[in-house]
Design a protein around this motif. Structure first.
Motif, PDB file in Angstrom:
ATOM      1  N   PRO A   1       0.837  -1.217   0.000  1.00 52.98           N
ATOM      2  CA  PRO A   1       0.000   0.000   0.000  1.00 52.98           C
ATOM      3  C   PRO A   1       0.858   1.249   0.000  1.00 52.98           C
ATOM      4  N   GLY A   2       0.452   2.224  -0.802  1.00 55.49           N
ATOM      5  CA  GLY A   2       1.219   3.446  -0.958  1.00 55.49           C
ATOM      6  C   GLY A   2       2.229   3.393  -2.079  1.00 55.49           C
ATOM      7  N   GLY A   3       2.445   2.219  -2.636  1.00 57.69           N
ATOM      8  CA  GLY A   3       3.417   2.056  -3.708  1.00 57.69           C
ATOM      9  C   GLY A   3       2.874   2.440  -5.070  1.00 57.69           C
ATOM     10  N   SER A   4       3.705   2.225  -6.088  1.00 56.40           N
ATOM     11  CA  SER A   4       3.366   2.610  -7.460  1.00 56.40           C
ATOM     12  C   SER A   4       3.633   1.464  -8.427  1.00 56.40           C
ATOM     13  N   LEU A   5       2.876   1.458  -9.494  1.00 57.22           N
ATOM     14  CA  LEU A   5       3.096   0.540 -10.610  1.00 57.22           C
ATOM     15  C   LEU A   5       2.788   1.289 -11.900  1.00 57.22           C
ATOM     16  N   ARG A   6       3.432   0.869 -12.974  1.00 56.71           N
ATOM     17  CA  ARG A   6       3.131   1.411 -14.294  1.00 56.71           C
ATOM     18  C   ARG A   6       2.770   0.261 -15.211  1.00 56.71           C
ATOM     19  N   LEU A   7       1.538   0.286 -15.709  1.00 59.02           N
ATOM     20  CA  LEU A   7       1.076  -0.720 -16.649  1.00 59.02           C
ATOM     21  C   LEU A   7       1.284  -0.222 -18.073  1.00 59.02           C
ATOM     22  N   SER A   8       1.587  -1.153 -18.961  1.00 57.78           N
ATOM     23  CA  SER A   8       1.725  -0.854 -20.382  1.00 57.78           C
ATOM     24  C   SER A   8       0.861  -1.817 -21.179  1.00 57.78           C
ATOM     25  N   CYS A   9       0.385  -1.351 -22.311  1.00 63.03           N
ATOM     26  CA  CYS A   9      -0.402  -2.201 -23.205  1.00 63.03           C
ATOM     27  C   CYS A   9      -0.041  -1.823 -24.628  1.00 63.03           C
ATOM     28  N   ALA A  10       0.544  -2.774 -25.345  1.00 60.05           N
ATOM     29  CA  ALA A  10       0.974  -2.536 -26.718  1.00 60.05           C
ATOM     30  C   ALA A  10       0.056  -3.270 -27.681  1.00 60.05           C
ATOM     31  N   ALA A  11      -0.428  -2.547 -28.676  1.00 60.88           N
ATOM     32  CA  ALA A  11      -1.276  -3.125 -29.708  1.00 60.88           C
ATOM     33  C   ALA A  11      -0.447  -3.420 -30.948  1.00 60.88           C
ATOM     34  N   SER A  12      -0.745  -4.549 -31.579  1.00 58.80           N
ATOM     35  CA  SER A  12      -0.035  -4.924 -32.795  1.00 58.80           C
ATOM     36  C   SER A  12      -0.983  -5.673 -33.712  1.00 58.80           C
ATOM     37  N   GLY A  13      -0.577  -5.795 -34.984  1.00 61.15           N
ATOM     38  CA  GLY A  13      -1.399  -6.506 -35.951  1.00 61.15           C
ATOM     39  C   GLY A  13      -1.920  -5.573 -37.023  1.00 61.15           C
ATOM     40  N   SER A  14      -3.138  -5.843 -37.480  1.00 63.28           N
ATOM     41  CA  SER A  14      -3.753  -5.082 -38.576  1.00 63.28           C
ATOM     42  C   SER A  14      -4.340  -3.778 -38.036  1.00 63.28           C
ATOM     43  N   ILE A  15      -3.502  -2.757 -37.978  1.00 62.96           N
ATOM     44  CA  ILE A  15      -3.902  -1.482 -37.389  1.00 62.96           C
ATOM     45  C   ILE A  15      -3.645  -0.353 -38.375  1.00 62.96           C
ATOM     46  N   PHE A  16      -4.707   0.380 -38.713  1.00 64.99           N
ATOM     47  CA  PHE A  16      -4.527   1.627 -39.456  1.00 64.99           C
ATOM     48  C   PHE A  16      -4.415   2.784 -38.467  1.00 64.99           C
ATOM     49  N   SER A  17      -5.342   2.801 -37.519  1.00 60.09           N
ATOM     50  CA  SER A  17      -5.296   3.818 -36.468  1.00 60.09           C
ATOM     51  C   SER A  17      -6.070   3.304 -35.256  1.00 60.09           C
ATOM     52  N   ILE A  18      -5.857   3.946 -34.141  1.00 61.48           N
ATOM     53  CA  ILE A  18      -6.553   3.583 -32.906  1.00 61.48           C
ATOM     54  C   ILE A  18      -7.275   4.814 -32.371  1.00 61.48           C
ATOM     55  N   ASP A  19      -8.557   4.673 -32.119  1.00 64.58           N
ATOM     56  CA  ASP A  19      -9.321   5.765 -31.531  1.00 64.58           C
ATOM     57  C   ASP A  19      -9.067   5.761 -30.023  1.00 64.58           C
ATOM     58  N   ALA A  20     -10.101   5.565 -29.239  1.00 56.69           N
ATOM     59  CA  ALA A  20      -9.928   5.594 -27.790  1.00 56.69           C
ATOM     60  C   ALA A  20      -9.198   4.353 -27.299  1.00 56.69           C
ATOM     61  N   MET A  21      -8.443   4.530 -26.233  1.00 55.10           N
ATOM     62  CA  MET A  21      -7.822   3.427 -25.507  1.00 55.10           C
ATOM     63  C   MET A  21      -8.210   3.590 -24.048  1.00 55.10           C
ATOM     64  N   ALA A  22      -8.271   2.481 -23.349  1.00 56.81           N
ATOM     65  CA  ALA A  22      -8.763   2.560 -21.969  1.00 56.81           C
ATOM     66  C   ALA A  22      -8.199   1.439 -21.125  1.00 56.81           C
ATOM     67  N   TRP A  23      -8.246   1.659 -19.825  1.00 53.76           N
ATOM     68  CA  TRP A  23      -7.931   0.618 -18.852  1.00 53.76           C
ATOM     69  C   TRP A  23      -9.188   0.317 -18.043  1.00 53.76           C
TER      70      TRP A  23
ATOM     71  N   GLN B   1      -2.448  -8.994 -13.512  1.00 55.57           N
ATOM     72  CA  GLN B   1      -2.864  -8.962 -12.114  1.00 55.57           C
ATOM     73  C   GLN B   1      -2.109  -7.875 -11.363  1.00 55.57           C
ATOM     74  N   VAL B   2      -2.842  -7.075 -10.621  1.00 51.61           N
ATOM     75  CA  VAL B   2      -2.270  -6.103  -9.690  1.00 51.61           C
ATOM     76  C   VAL B   2      -2.762  -6.458  -8.300  1.00 51.61           C
ATOM     77  N   THR B   3      -1.831  -6.692  -7.388  1.00 47.46           N
ATOM     78  CA  THR B   3      -2.167  -7.025  -6.007  1.00 47.46           C
ATOM     79  C   THR B   3      -1.501  -6.026  -5.086  1.00 47.46           C
ATOM     80  N   VAL B   4      -2.316  -5.372  -4.271  1.00 46.65           N
ATOM     81  CA  VAL B   4      -1.813  -4.390  -3.305  1.00 46.65           C
ATOM     82  C   VAL B   4      -2.013  -4.970  -1.911  1.00 46.65           C
ATOM     83  N   SER B   5      -0.912  -5.303  -1.267  1.00 48.23           N
ATOM     84  CA  SER B   5      -0.992  -5.983   0.028  1.00 48.23           C
ATOM     85  C   SER B   5       0.274  -5.710   0.822  1.00 48.23           C
ATOM     86  N   PRO B   6       0.129  -5.621   2.170  1.00 52.83           N
ATOM     87  CA  PRO B   6       1.336  -5.391   2.994  1.00 52.83           C
ATOM     88  C   PRO B   6       2.333  -6.523   2.869  1.00 52.83           C
TER      89      PRO B   6
END
Length: 121
Positions: free
Chosen positions: A14-36, A116-121
């Motif tokens: 608790p109180g810590g930090s994480l950075r998530l990444s998500c990379a898209a690949s394949g048949s892509i012309f453009s990407i509109d909205a992205m979300a978590w 998976q993100v787990t926040v625990s002492p």
């Protein structure tokens, strides 16, 4: 086909930090909205944050002031910087992208496999 691959999840205190990444690949012309999204144990999937192609962002109340969503359009990648993490942030985090596979096509929604993100002492 389009693939979304998330990374960056793990166990943090608790109180810590994480950075998530998500990379898209394949048949892509453009990407509109992205979300978590996230799905806590025993609960439904919920929106955490979203970002338009132009960079406009939207956050769930639980994420405001602690999480920051960003994207690198050149890399077809979306990020989620999570600070001041709490035990209630524990969940599987999924990325979502509205992808246009070719010019003039309607966007289609794609999902990653989750991390998976787990926040625990």
């Amino acid at each position: 086909q389009v693939q979304l691959v998330e990374s960056g999840g793990g166990l943090v205190q608790p109180g810590g930090s994480l950075r998530l990444s998500c990379a898209a690949s394949g048949s892509i012309f453009s990407i509109d909205a992205m979300a978590w999204y996230r799905q806590p144990p025993g609960n439904q999937r919920e929106l955490v944050a979203s970002i338009t192609g132009g960079g406009r962002t939207n956050y769930a109340d639980s994420a405001k002031g602690r999480f920051t969503i960003s994207r690198d359009n050149a890399k077809n990648t979306v990020y989620l910087q999570m600070n001041s993490l709490r035990p209630e942030d524990t969940a599987v985090y999924y990325c979502n992208a509205d992808v246009r596979p070719q010019i003039g096509a309607h966007p289609y929604g794609f999902w990653g496999q989750g991390t998976q993100v787990t926040v625990s002492p």
